[in-house]
Design an enzyme around this catalytic site. Structure first.
Site, PDB file in Angstrom:
ATOM      1  N   HIS A  80       0.865  -1.186   0.000  1.00 33.74           N
ATOM      2  CA  HIS A  80       0.000   0.000   0.000  1.00 33.74           C
ATOM      3  C   HIS A  80       0.899   1.232   0.000  1.00 33.74           C
ATOM      4  CE1 HIS A  80       1.074   0.160   4.218  1.00 33.74           C
ATOM      5  NE2 HIS A  80       0.558  -1.042   4.419  1.00 33.74           N
ATOM      6  N   GLY A 113       1.872   3.161   2.259  1.00 37.34           N
ATOM      7  CA  GLY A 113       2.877   3.206   3.328  1.00 37.34           C
ATOM      8  C   GLY A 113       4.170   2.574   2.836  1.00 37.34           C
ATOM      9  N   HIS A 114       4.053   1.394   2.216  1.00 42.49           N
ATOM     10  CA  HIS A 114       5.232   0.725   1.652  1.00 42.49           C
ATOM     11  C   HIS A 114       5.853   1.579   0.543  1.00 42.49           C
ATOM     12  CE1 HIS A 114       2.717  -2.886   2.976  1.00 42.49           C
ATOM     13  NE2 HIS A 114       3.820  -3.025   3.692  1.00 42.49           N
ATOM     14  N   GLN A 151       7.213 -14.920  12.883  1.00 44.72           N
ATOM     15  CA  GLN A 151       6.750 -13.803  13.706  1.00 44.72           C
ATOM     16  C   GLN A 151       5.256 -13.844  14.008  1.00 44.72           C
ATOM     17  OE1 GLN A 151       8.164 -10.981  10.633  1.00 44.72           O
ATOM     18  NE2 GLN A 151       6.358  -9.774  11.125  1.00 44.72           N
ATOM     19  N   ASP A 187       5.071   0.956  12.931  1.00 43.87           N
ATOM     20  CA  ASP A 187       5.495  -0.097  13.841  1.00 43.87           C
ATOM     21  C   ASP A 187       6.649   0.449  14.685  1.00 43.87           C
ATOM     22  OD1 ASP A 187       3.959  -2.589  12.677  1.00 43.87           O
ATOM     23  OD2 ASP A 187       4.725  -1.469  10.975  1.00 43.87           O
ATOM     24  N   MET A 239      -2.429   3.359   7.232  1.00 47.07           N
ATOM     25  CA  MET A 239      -2.468   2.280   6.233  1.00 47.07           C
ATOM     26  C   MET A 239      -1.870   1.016   6.799  1.00 47.07           C
ATOM     27  SD  MET A 239      -1.739   4.051   2.623  1.00 47.07           S
ATOM     28  CE  MET A 239      -2.823   5.355   2.053  1.00 47.07           C
ATOM     29  N   SER A 240      -2.499  -0.114   6.467  1.00 42.26           N
ATOM     30  CA  SER A 240      -2.021  -1.415   6.923  1.00 42.26           C
ATOM     31  C   SER A 240      -2.575  -2.480   5.994  1.00 42.26           C
ATOM     32  CB  SER A 240      -2.527  -1.683   8.348  1.00 42.26           C
ATOM     33  OG  SER A 240      -2.371  -3.053   8.667  1.00 42.26           O
ATOM     34  N   SER A 241      -1.773  -3.499   5.727  1.00 45.00           N
ATOM     35  CA  SER A 241      -2.269  -4.606   4.904  1.00 45.00           C
ATOM     36  C   SER A 241      -3.462  -5.262   5.592  1.00 45.00           C
ATOM     37  CB  SER A 241      -1.165  -5.649   4.701  1.00 45.00           C
ATOM     38  OG  SER A 241      -0.013  -5.026   4.182  1.00 45.00           O
TER      39      SER A 241
HETATM   40  P1  AMP Z   1       4.604  -4.897   6.730  1.00 49.14           P
HETATM   41  O1  AMP Z   1       4.477  -5.306   5.308  1.00 49.14           O
HETATM   42  O2  AMP Z   1       3.298  -4.561   7.378  1.00 49.14           O
HETATM   43  O3  AMP Z   1       5.463  -5.827   7.541  1.00 49.14           O
HETATM   44  O4  AMP Z   1       5.379  -3.521   6.720  1.00 49.14           O
HETATM   45  C1  AMP Z   1       6.602  -3.369   6.061  1.00 49.14           C
HETATM   46  C2  AMP Z   1       7.164  -2.017   6.370  1.00 49.14           C
HETATM   47  O5  AMP Z   1       6.235  -1.012   5.989  1.00 49.14           O
HETATM   48  C3  AMP Z   1       7.429  -1.816   7.872  1.00 49.14           C
HETATM   49  O6  AMP Z   1       8.620  -1.069   8.052  1.00 49.14           O
HETATM   50  C4  AMP Z   1       6.233  -1.033   8.299  1.00 49.14           C
HETATM   51  O7  AMP Z   1       6.446  -0.238   9.447  1.00 49.14           O
HETATM   52  C5  AMP Z   1       5.987  -0.166   7.091  1.00 49.14           C
HETATM   53  N1  AMP Z   1       4.620   0.335   7.087  1.00 49.14           N
HETATM   54  C6  AMP Z   1       3.476  -0.395   7.174  1.00 49.14           C
HETATM   55  N2  AMP Z   1       2.407   0.426   7.195  1.00 49.14           N
HETATM   56  C7  AMP Z   1       2.882   1.695   7.117  1.00 49.14           C
HETATM   57  C8  AMP Z   1       2.290   2.992   7.103  1.00 49.14           C
HETATM   58  N3  AMP Z   1       0.978   3.155   7.179  1.00 49.14           N
HETATM   59  N4  AMP Z   1       3.103   4.066   7.020  1.00 49.14           N
HETATM   60  C9  AMP Z   1       4.453   3.904   6.956  1.00 49.14           C
HETATM   61  N5  AMP Z   1       5.066   2.724   6.966  1.00 49.14           N
HETATM   62  C10 AMP Z   1       4.304   1.630   7.043  1.00 49.14           C
END
Ligand code: AMP
Length: 298
Positions: free
Chosen positions: A34, A36-37, A61, A150, A184-186
């Site tokens: 998304h 954020g990534h 994890q 995170d 934003m979050s998956s």
């Molecule tokens: P994930 O795929 O959820 O493990 O996240 C991978 C990376 O993207 C991690 O460093 C997260 O902190 C970062 N991340 C996830 N969501 C966001 C967001 N909304 N804003 C900024 N970074 C994000």
């Protein structure tokens, strides 16, 4: 964009860039990308010659009752997004490639990984630390970008990298939000419409705290900050609070109840939230103080 599925392929890609003295930035993710990534990839591109993104849903994890098997995955969409974002390579290992046999090594980052999400999700940060060290050894980046969404994960990784002299710079990146404030979050795809509406309370509570801290420059006791956020969540939703905590950052040491938190405090203070909306556990946070990594627009 190179699509690399094996460690050997990453090693070959990396060796070529090393010979050319190129700076390599790394963005580790679990996919289902998304914005954020994408912001992490953009930050990495602004600092590096080449950027590699990893997409790996790391089984280590996840706890036994957690969402590993249903975690959203969409490889084709992720590759398209990574390419559009400008990534030069994506590392997409299988679980067998990463863990051909059960690892006999464990990595535990004490103290900083024991509170907040570490308390609710035992073993979670051991799994994160393990995969991050493994990915850093495979990719050998000059730096890696992590989101402050995170915030505890960033603190754990910074501690790990310092403790072990791992030669990778850790870059903190701000939280990216939907227009209405939801971080934003998956995992947001799990939310029903009703839960999605209720989940706005997280960013509203953080925004309210930030607003009050801006208004009352003389400061507010930590206990009151915590109570304000907790009351907003419990009075305005039927969500189940996992934790609402105020901590020093990045040590995550507890803050005394009467500690006066000021908007422009020199110490960094983290207000961290973890709340369940139905079966979906969401986290969000506000970092108060000199590092404005997670400031919310008011
Ligand atoms: P994930 O795929 O959820 O493990 O996240 C991978 C990376 O993207 C991690 O460093 C997260 O902190 C970062 N991340 C996830 N969501 C966001 C967001 N909304 N804003 C900024 N970074 C994000």
């Amino acid at each position: 964009m190179h699509v690399l599925r094996t460690i050997r392929e990453v090693n070959a890609w990396r060796a070529k860039l090393r010979a050319q003295q190129k700076k390599v930035g790394f963005v580790p993710t679990m996919g289902y990308l998304h914005d954020g990534h994408v912001s992490l990839i953009a930050e990495a591109l602004s600092r590096a010659d080449y950027v590699i993104v990893s997409i790996f849903v790391n089984p280590l994890q996840f706890g036994i009752n957690e969402d590993f098997s249903v975690y959203p995955r969409d490889e084709a969409r992720d590759l398209q997004m990574a390419q559009q974002a400008g990534a030069n390579a994506v590392f997409l290992p299988s679980a067998d490639e990463m863990y051909p046999a059960k690892p006999m090594t464990s990595i535990q980052v004490r103290s900083v990984s024991e509170s907040l999400c570490g308390a609710s999700r035992p073993g979670h940060f051991d799994g994160v630390a393990f995969v991050v060290v493994k990915l850093f050894n495979i990719v050998q980046p000059d730096f890696a970008c992590f989101g402050m969404k995170d915030a505890q994960q960033v603190a754990v990784i910074e501690q790990l990298v310092n403790d072990l002299n791992i030669p990778v710079e850790i870059v903190r990146c701000p939280i990216i939000r939907e227009k209405d404030g939801l971080a934003m979050s998956s995992r947001n795809v799990y939310l029903t419409n009703e839960e999605r509406t209720q989940a706005l309370i997280l960013s509203s509570a953080l925004r309210e705290v930030q607003h009050i801290l801006i208004e009352q420059r003389q400061g507010i006791p930590a206990l009151d900050i915590r109570a304000l956020a907790e009351d907003m969540i419990s009075n305005q939703t039927d969500a189940v609070i996992d934790y609402v905590e105020v901590r020093h950052y990045p040590s995550l040491h507890p803050v005394f109840a009467d500690y006066l938190i000021k908007y422009d405090t020199k110490d960094m203070i983290l207000l961290a939230l973890a709340v369940r909306f139905g079966r979906t556990r969401l986290i969000d946070n506000l970092l108060i103080g000199s590092d404005k990594g997670s400031e919310i627009d008011v």
